[in-house]
Design an enzyme around this catalytic site. Structure first.
Site, PDB file in Angstrom:
ATOM      1  N   SER A  29       7.300  -0.872   3.589  1.00  0.00           N
ATOM      2  CA  SER A  29       7.020  -2.174   2.982  1.00  0.00           C
ATOM      3  C   SER A  29       8.328  -2.850   2.588  1.00  0.00           C
ATOM      4  O   SER A  29       9.324  -2.181   2.305  1.00  0.00           O
ATOM      5  CB  SER A  29       6.145  -2.004   1.734  1.00  0.00           C
ATOM      6  N   TYR A  48       3.624   2.332  -6.020  1.00  0.00           N
ATOM      7  CA  TYR A  48       3.574   1.912  -4.626  1.00  0.00           C
ATOM      8  C   TYR A  48       4.979   1.704  -4.074  1.00  0.00           C
ATOM      9  O   TYR A  48       5.306   2.157  -2.968  1.00  0.00           O
ATOM     10  CB  TYR A  48       2.752   0.631  -4.533  1.00  0.00           C
TER      11      TYR A  48
END
Length: 263
Positions: free
Chosen positions: A156, A169
């Site tokens: 990401s 995350y």
């Protein structure tokens, strides 16, 4: 979801880049995983669709894979459990007789304004789903992978530009980027490639289900392109990394961020 995400159902056109290959994709019931499954099938691959418990969504992905003329094996279960990760690999090899592509895409996130709000159990579960599962899947898969096989992790933009409200995350996505770089070096002598894809804001069910409503309304507006991406816009990158077109691409992290740079 409004608008509905575009997984390439009516736009992706294959050209045989993955003919005869077999792929295992986690989190393949919706979002990026569904888009990758559709693209892989239209490129000629059979697909094992791993998902948690979203049965209707998984069946929809199955339908698109089978409409492309490829085999779809649908397997529910929790990748936070190491035994389930091993079972997924075993099932893929049993069903297809081979495994050529492993895509670690399943992910979990929740938004919190302070570290004190993050339950210990949520921290552990986020790491188990997003990062530890990758380790267990790769460890189980490597004995079955032959030269030319491909391992792909979904990282990401948050790995380089961590959003403080998504602390657990962020950590896992940085770990995936690091793990794939290490795997590329570790498995290179076996002819196995490892890469990661770093999406920016992508319009998937994970967004409205885990983020505050006001953030969802403006999701993606901060990118240089001024919008969120669609899952279908990532699929060609996953195809490249899985196919012989990417035969000398290993240890890379490909940014699909709408213009936001990664380090």
């Amino acid at each position: 979801m409004t608008p509905r995400p575009d997984h390439g159902e009516h736009s992706y056109r294959g050209s045989g880049k993955l003919a005869g290959k077999a792929a295992l994709i986690t989190g393949a019931d919706s979002g990026i995983g569904r888009a990758v499954a559709i693209a892989y099938a239209r490129e000629g691959a059979d697909v094992l669709i791993s998902y948690l418990d979203e049965h209707e969504d998984a069946e929809e992905t199955r339908r698109w894979v089978e409409e492309a003329g490829r085999r779809a094996v649908v397997v529910p279960g929790d990748v936070a459990e190491p035994a389930h990760c091993r079972a997924l690999v075993a099932r893929a090899v049993e069903e297809f007789g081979r495994l050529d592509v492993l895509v670690n895409n399943a992910a979990f996130q929740m938004s919190h304004e302070t570290i004190e709000e993050i339950p210990d159990e949520e921290w552990d579960r986020t790491l188990a789903i997003n990062l530890s599962a990758f380790f267990h899947l790769v460890k189980a898969a490597v004995p079955h992978l032959k030269p030319g096989a491909s391992i792909i992790g979904s990282s990401s933009v948050n790995s380089d530009n961590p959003k403080p409200q998504l602390l657990p995350y962020d950590v896992t996505k940085a770990g995936i980027a690091n793990m794939t770089a290490a795997l590329a070096q570790l498995l290179g002598p076996k002819g196995i490639r490892a890469n990661s894809v770093a999406p920016g804001p992508i319009w998937t069910p994970l967004i409205p289900s885990t983020m505050p409503e006001d953030e969802v309304a403006s999701f993606g507006a901060q990118t240089p392109l001024g919008r969120a991406g669609q899952p279908a816009e990532l699929a060609p990158v996953y195809v490249l990394l899985a196919s012989d077109d990417g035969s000398f691409v290993s240890g890379a992290r490909v940014a699909v961020t709408g213009g936001t740079p990664i380090l």
